[in-house]
Each structure stands twice: as C-alpha cells, then as structure tokens.
Design an enzyme around this catalytic site. Structure first.
Site, PDB file in Angstrom:
ATOM      1  N   HIS A 129      -2.284  -1.293  -4.410  1.00 48.24           N
ATOM      2  CA  HIS A 129      -3.747  -1.326  -4.537  1.00 48.24           C
ATOM      3  C   HIS A 129      -4.275   0.103  -4.501  1.00 48.24           C
ATOM      4  O   HIS A 129      -3.511   1.051  -4.348  1.00 48.24           O
ATOM      5  CB  HIS A 129      -4.402  -2.200  -3.458  1.00 48.24           C
ATOM      6  CG  HIS A 129      -4.252  -1.699  -2.056  1.00 48.24           C
ATOM      7  ND1 HIS A 129      -4.749  -2.385  -0.976  1.00 48.24           N
ATOM      8  CD2 HIS A 129      -3.664  -0.595  -1.520  1.00 48.24           C
ATOM      9  CE1 HIS A 129      -4.487  -1.732   0.141  1.00 48.24           C
ATOM     10  NE2 HIS A 129      -3.828  -0.629  -0.166  1.00 48.24           N
TER      11      HIS A 129
ATOM     12  N   SER B 223       0.833  -1.195   0.000  1.00 41.75           N
ATOM     13  CA  SER B 223       0.000   0.000   0.000  1.00 41.75           C
ATOM     14  C   SER B 223       0.874   1.254   0.000  1.00 41.75           C
ATOM     15  O   SER B 223       1.693   1.437  -0.897  1.00 41.75           O
ATOM     16  CB  SER B 223      -0.955  -0.062   1.204  1.00 41.75           C
ATOM     17  OG  SER B 223      -1.928   0.938   1.139  1.00 41.75           O
TER      18      SER B 223
END
Length: 197
Positions: free
Chosen positions: A123, A98
């Site tokens: 993501h 992330s």
C-alpha cells in the site's frame, strides 16, 4: 511478557547456552518479526553488517513476519541490504505487509521466497500532520515524495510499470504467495528449506 527460548549446545569443552536469535545468527539467519521501528532496524542493520564482515561470500537469510512500520527505519534496512556485499535472501513466513513487503522484495533477485500460506500486502505510506498550514504543506509534500520514491523502487524490483504500482498501492492490496510471485514481489513459493542455497 517477552519469552525468548534458549538453546543449549554440547561441545568437547562443555555446554553453552544461547538465546535462539544468537543461535540462528550463527547460521546467518536474521529474524525480522513484529513492527518495524528504529530499534528493530538498528538490530537488523547491525546483524547484516556483522554477517557481511564475517564472510561476504556467503548468503544472509532474512526471515520476515511483520505488519510493517516506520518508512525511515525500513529504508535504513533496505539501504543496508544493498550496501553489504553478501546476497540477502528474503523469506516471508506469516505476513509481510507494508514496509515488511517492501523489504521482502528488496532481497537478491532470484532469492526472494514465500511459504505457501504467507500473506503479502502492499500500500502507499501512511502519515499525518498538524501545526501551521506551512508545516502541514511541507509534511504533505514529503509524504508524496516518499510515496513516489517507494513506488519507483517497487517498480524496479518487481518489473511492473510505475502506473501499475501507483494503482495497486493506492489502497491496501493483499496477495497470496502465488499472487505475489506472479506480481514479481517474490521469485518462488517454497514448501521447505531445500529451495534455499
């Protein structure tokens, strides 16, 4: 319980004890480990600014082992990495997921590394909203704008087309170190520290 090791150094003037992070800072090493929140960001930012003020000609080494965290805290670190004059080398050991992977990719091009068994995950940003319909609409617009901004930066940093980034960040996308190199998130997979300049 948070246990921070102490390092003792001998000198002609006697012994000096450092916590391990202070000792690493002497070698221009910053550790970014655990979730990224405002406190972690403030600590990393202060260290980046300190090392740059100390010597902006020498590289700073940012070691990352993080599952990610706050987008605003991560972007504050990202902006500071770009603000300082010193090159910031990034090295992932363990995991950069992330916002952790975003900061890994933010290192100086040519100086972004991963150890062989590191995992990298990209993501889209996560969020939620509650309240009146108007507030939910504002929050939804904000997270969509944030996603677009992060995707644009990732496209620029990796060399991937924006459409590829949008597709690949739609869900959790895990990569090995080699896959991250092929994708453009890092520049080299390194076995040992001799690759660092």
């Amino acid at each position: 319980m948070n246990l921070i090791p102490t390092v003792i150094e001998q000198s002609s003037r006697g012994e000096r004890a450092y916590d391990i992070y202070s000792r690493l800072l002497k070698d221009r090493i910053i550790m970014l480990s655990g979730p990224i929140d405002d406190n972690v960001a403030n600590s990393v930012i202060a260290q980046l600014l300190f090392l740059d003020a100390q010597d902006s000609e020498k590289d700073i080494y940012l070691y990352i082992n993080s599952p990610g965290g706050s987008v605003s805290a991560g972007l504050a670190i990202f902006d500071t990495m770009n603000f300082v004059k010193a090159d910031v080398q990034t090295i992932v050991l363990g995991m950069a997921a992330s916002m952790g992977s975003f900061l890994l990719t933010a290192g100086q091009k040519g100086k972004r590394f991963a150890l062989p068994n590191a995992e990298i995950m990209i993501h889209q940003p996560l969020g939620g909203a509650q309240g009146q319909a108007t507030e939910i609409e504002i929050a939804a617009r904000h997270i969509l704008d944030t996603r677009q901004r992060l995707n644009s930066i990732l496209a620029e940093r990796t060399g991937q087309p924006i459409e590829v980034i949008e597709r690949d960040t739609d869900r959790d996308n895990y990569m090995t170190a080699e896959q991250a190199k092929e994708y453009g998130l890092i520049d080299e997979v390194m076995e040992n520290s001799s690759a660092l300049n």
